[in-house]
Design a protein around this motif. Structure first.
Motif, PDB file in Angstrom:
ATOM      1  N   ASP A  32      -9.498  -3.776 -19.527  1.00  0.00           N
ATOM      2  CA  ASP A  32      -9.787  -2.505 -18.861  1.00  0.00           C
ATOM      3  C   ASP A  32      -9.273  -2.435 -17.433  1.00  0.00           C
ATOM      4  OD1 ASP A  32     -12.977  -2.360 -20.494  1.00  0.00           O
ATOM      5  OD2 ASP A  32     -11.115  -1.317 -21.003  1.00  0.00           O
ATOM      6  N   ILE A  33      -8.922  -3.554 -16.860  1.00  0.00           N
ATOM      7  CA  ILE A  33      -8.593  -3.574 -15.440  1.00  0.00           C
ATOM      8  C   ILE A  33      -7.373  -2.731 -15.128  1.00  0.00           C
ATOM      9  CG2 ILE A  33      -7.005  -5.547 -15.210  1.00  0.00           C
ATOM     10  CD1 ILE A  33      -9.097  -6.569 -13.071  1.00  0.00           C
ATOM     11  N   ARG A  34      -6.576  -2.407 -16.131  1.00  0.00           N
ATOM     12  CA  ARG A  34      -5.386  -1.581 -15.926  1.00  0.00           C
ATOM     13  C   ARG A  34      -5.665  -0.087 -16.134  1.00  0.00           C
ATOM     14  NH1 ARG A  34      -4.079  -6.516 -17.679  1.00  0.00           N
ATOM     15  NH2 ARG A  34      -2.140  -7.482 -16.976  1.00  0.00           N
ATOM     16  N   THR A  35      -6.882   0.262 -16.423  1.00  0.00           N
ATOM     17  CA  THR A  35      -7.247   1.642 -16.743  1.00  0.00           C
ATOM     18  C   THR A  35      -7.678   2.384 -15.493  1.00  0.00           C
ATOM     19  OG1 THR A  35      -7.971   0.911 -18.926  1.00  0.00           O
ATOM     20  CG2 THR A  35      -8.702   3.093 -18.178  1.00  0.00           C
ATOM     21  N   LYS A  36      -6.879   3.348 -15.057  1.00  0.00           N
ATOM     22  CA  LYS A  36      -7.152   4.001 -13.774  1.00  0.00           C
ATOM     23  C   LYS A  36      -8.448   4.801 -13.776  1.00  0.00           C
ATOM     24  CE  LYS A  36      -3.997   7.921 -14.606  1.00  0.00           C
ATOM     25  NZ  LYS A  36      -3.298   7.402 -15.793  1.00  0.00           N
ATOM     26  N   SER A  37      -8.866   5.296 -14.920  1.00  0.00           N
ATOM     27  CA  SER A  37     -10.074   6.120 -14.971  1.00  0.00           C
ATOM     28  C   SER A  37     -11.341   5.323 -14.675  1.00  0.00           C
ATOM     29  CB  SER A  37     -10.206   6.805 -16.327  1.00  0.00           C
ATOM     30  OG  SER A  37     -10.323   5.840 -17.358  1.00  0.00           O
ATOM     31  N   LEU A  38     -11.251   3.996 -14.714  1.00  0.00           N
ATOM     32  CA  LEU A  38     -12.417   3.166 -14.449  1.00  0.00           C
ATOM     33  C   LEU A  38     -12.575   2.835 -12.970  1.00  0.00           C
ATOM     34  CD1 LEU A  38     -12.311   0.740 -17.513  1.00  0.00           C
ATOM     35  CD2 LEU A  38     -13.572   2.876 -17.218  1.00  0.00           C
ATOM     36  N   TYR A  39     -11.624   3.256 -12.167  1.00  0.00           N
ATOM     37  CA  TYR A  39     -11.711   3.030 -10.723  1.00  0.00           C
ATOM     38  C   TYR A  39     -12.347   4.273 -10.092  1.00  0.00           C
ATOM     39  CZ  TYR A  39      -8.693  -1.056 -11.181  1.00  0.00           C
ATOM     40  OH  TYR A  39      -8.167  -2.279 -11.516  1.00  0.00           O
ATOM     41  N   GLY A  40     -13.442   4.073  -9.381  1.00  0.00           N
ATOM     42  CA  GLY A  40     -14.166   5.212  -8.834  1.00  0.00           C
ATOM     43  C   GLY A  40     -13.759   5.618  -7.439  1.00  0.00           C
ATOM     44  N   TYR A  41     -13.058   4.748  -6.749  1.00  0.00           N
ATOM     45  CA  TYR A  41     -12.695   5.028  -5.353  1.00  0.00           C
ATOM     46  C   TYR A  41     -11.191   4.861  -5.163  1.00  0.00           C
ATOM     47  CZ  TYR A  41     -17.698   4.346  -4.905  1.00  0.00           C
ATOM     48  OH  TYR A  41     -19.054   4.451  -5.059  1.00  0.00           O
ATOM     49  N   TRP A  42     -10.626   5.801  -4.395  1.00  0.00           N
ATOM     50  CA  TRP A  42      -9.189   5.812  -4.182  1.00  0.00           C
ATOM     51  C   TRP A  42      -8.871   6.068  -2.721  1.00  0.00           C
ATOM     52  CZ3 TRP A  42      -5.656   4.915  -8.095  1.00  0.00           C
ATOM     53  CH2 TRP A  42      -6.187   4.876  -9.390  1.00  0.00           C
ATOM     54  N   GLY A  43      -7.767   5.469  -2.277  1.00  0.00           N
ATOM     55  CA  GLY A  43      -7.258   5.781  -0.955  1.00  0.00           C
ATOM     56  C   GLY A  43      -6.396   7.030  -1.011  1.00  0.00           C
ATOM     57  N   GLN A  44      -5.863   7.397   0.142  1.00  0.00           N
ATOM     58  CA  GLN A  44      -5.077   8.629   0.245  1.00  0.00           C
ATOM     59  C   GLN A  44      -3.630   8.432  -0.184  1.00  0.00           C
ATOM     60  OE1 GLN A  44      -5.686   6.608   2.708  1.00  0.00           O
ATOM     61  NE2 GLN A  44      -3.779   6.436   3.875  1.00  0.00           N
ATOM     62  N   GLY A  45      -3.196   7.197  -0.318  1.00  0.00           N
ATOM     63  CA  GLY A  45      -1.841   6.919  -0.763  1.00  0.00           C
ATOM     64  C   GLY A  45      -0.885   6.684   0.389  1.00  0.00           C
ATOM     65  N   THR A  46       0.122   5.869   0.144  1.00  0.00           N
ATOM     66  CA  THR A  46       1.164   5.622   1.136  1.00  0.00           C
ATOM     67  C   THR A  46       2.518   5.625   0.426  1.00  0.00           C
ATOM     68  OG1 THR A  46       1.885   4.120   2.915  1.00  0.00           O
ATOM     69  CG2 THR A  46       0.974   3.088   0.945  1.00  0.00           C
ATOM     70  N   GLN A  47       3.485   6.295   1.038  1.00  0.00           N
ATOM     71  CA  GLN A  47       4.789   6.466   0.414  1.00  0.00           C
ATOM     72  C   GLN A  47       5.640   5.215   0.586  1.00  0.00           C
ATOM     73  OE1 GLN A  47       6.188   9.278  -1.305  1.00  0.00           O
ATOM     74  NE2 GLN A  47       7.800   7.795  -1.767  1.00  0.00           N
ATOM     75  N   VAL A  48       6.246   4.781  -0.511  1.00  0.00           N
ATOM     76  CA  VAL A  48       7.235   3.708  -0.493  1.00  0.00           C
ATOM     77  C   VAL A  48       8.527   4.277  -1.063  1.00  0.00           C
ATOM     78  CG1 VAL A  48       7.910   1.489  -1.478  1.00  0.00           C
ATOM     79  CG2 VAL A  48       5.559   1.837  -0.677  1.00  0.00           C
ATOM     80  N   THR A  49       9.594   4.206  -0.284  1.00  0.00           N
ATOM     81  CA  THR A  49      10.892   4.708  -0.722  1.00  0.00           C
ATOM     82  C   THR A  49      11.911   3.579  -0.630  1.00  0.00           C
ATOM     83  OG1 THR A  49      10.368   6.920   0.097  1.00  0.00           O
ATOM     84  CG2 THR A  49      12.674   6.437  -0.378  1.00  0.00           C
ATOM     85  N   VAL A  50      12.574   3.315  -1.754  1.00  0.00           N
ATOM     86  CA  VAL A  50      13.576   2.256  -1.821  1.00  0.00           C
ATOM     87  C   VAL A  50      14.928   2.913  -2.070  1.00  0.00           C
ATOM     88  CG1 VAL A  50      14.268   0.099  -2.899  1.00  0.00           C
ATOM     89  CG2 VAL A  50      11.840   0.709  -2.782  1.00  0.00           C
ATOM     90  N   SER A  51      15.830   2.755  -1.127  1.00  0.00           N
ATOM     91  CA  SER A  51      17.146   3.372  -1.249  1.00  0.00           C
ATOM     92  C   SER A  51      18.128   2.388  -1.891  1.00  0.00           C
ATOM     93  CB  SER A  51      17.650   3.787   0.127  1.00  0.00           C
ATOM     94  OG  SER A  51      17.811   2.652   0.951  1.00  0.00           O
TER      95      SER A  51
ATOM     96  N   GLY B 125       1.239   0.598   5.623  1.00  0.00           N
ATOM     97  CA  GLY B 125       2.368  -0.281   5.388  1.00  0.00           C
ATOM     98  C   GLY B 125       3.517   0.282   4.588  1.00  0.00           C
ATOM     99  N   GLY B 126       3.416   1.511   4.138  1.00  0.00           N
ATOM    100  CA  GLY B 126       4.523   2.086   3.389  1.00  0.00           C
ATOM    101  C   GLY B 126       5.709   2.380   4.294  1.00  0.00           C
ATOM    102  N   GLY B 127       6.810   2.795   3.688  1.00  0.00           N
ATOM    103  CA  GLY B 127       7.989   3.139   4.479  1.00  0.00           C
ATOM    104  C   GLY B 127       9.243   3.184   3.638  1.00  0.00           C
ATOM    105  N   LEU B 128      10.364   3.176   4.322  1.00  0.00           N
ATOM    106  CA  LEU B 128      11.677   3.238   3.702  1.00  0.00           C
ATOM    107  C   LEU B 128      12.344   1.876   3.826  1.00  0.00           C
ATOM    108  CD1 LEU B 128      14.133   4.796   2.531  1.00  0.00           C
ATOM    109  CD2 LEU B 128      14.724   5.381   4.904  1.00  0.00           C
TER     110      LEU B 128
END
Length: 126
Positions: free
Chosen positions: A106-125, A8-11
């Motif tokens: 703790d819910i805002r602490t990234k080190s406590l999340y063990g699984y991650w997706g590959q990421g999607t780029q969002v660009t706002v012009s 769902g990412g995009g420009l």
């Protein structure tokens, strides 16, 4: 193991909207929280929003509160991030993450999340 796939990412122009989705598969019962983080070039990966599978409680960074909405579909094992009134400073790679629930703090602490997706780029012009 839990697999996460974002889409769902995009420009988009400033003021516009985008909707990100994250599909979870595998041993999803081992996770209680789904979150979104973002990372702009040269910056740390920061917390954006999170939701608990069981309680539907939502959490937001101050910078996106009132503009972004996180939601979940338990039946489909998906989490979405509706982003409205986008600003150029929202430009980043957005990552979906999954992990256990420890506390609201703790819910805002990234080190406590063990699984991650590959990421999607969002660009706002501007």
């Amino acid at each position: 193991q839990v697999q996460l796939v974002e889409s769902g990412g995009g420009l988009v122009q400033a003021g516009g909207s985008l909707r990100l989705s994250c599909a979870a598969s595998g041993r999803t019962l081992t996770t209680n929280v789904m979150g979104w983080f973002r990372q702009a070039p040269g910056k740390e990966r920061d917390f954006v929003a999170a939701i608990r599978w069981s309680a539907s409680t939502t959490y937001y960074a101050d910078s996106v509160k009132g503009r972004f909405t996180i939601s979940r579909d338990n039946a489909k094992n998906t989490v979405s991030l509706q982003m409205n009134s986008l600003k150029p400073e929202d430009t980043a790679v957005y990552y979906c993450a999954a992990g256990p629930y420890y506390s609201d703090y703790d819910i805002r602490t990234k080190s406590l999340y063990g699984y991650w997706g590959q990421g999607t780029q969002v660009t706002v012009s501007s």
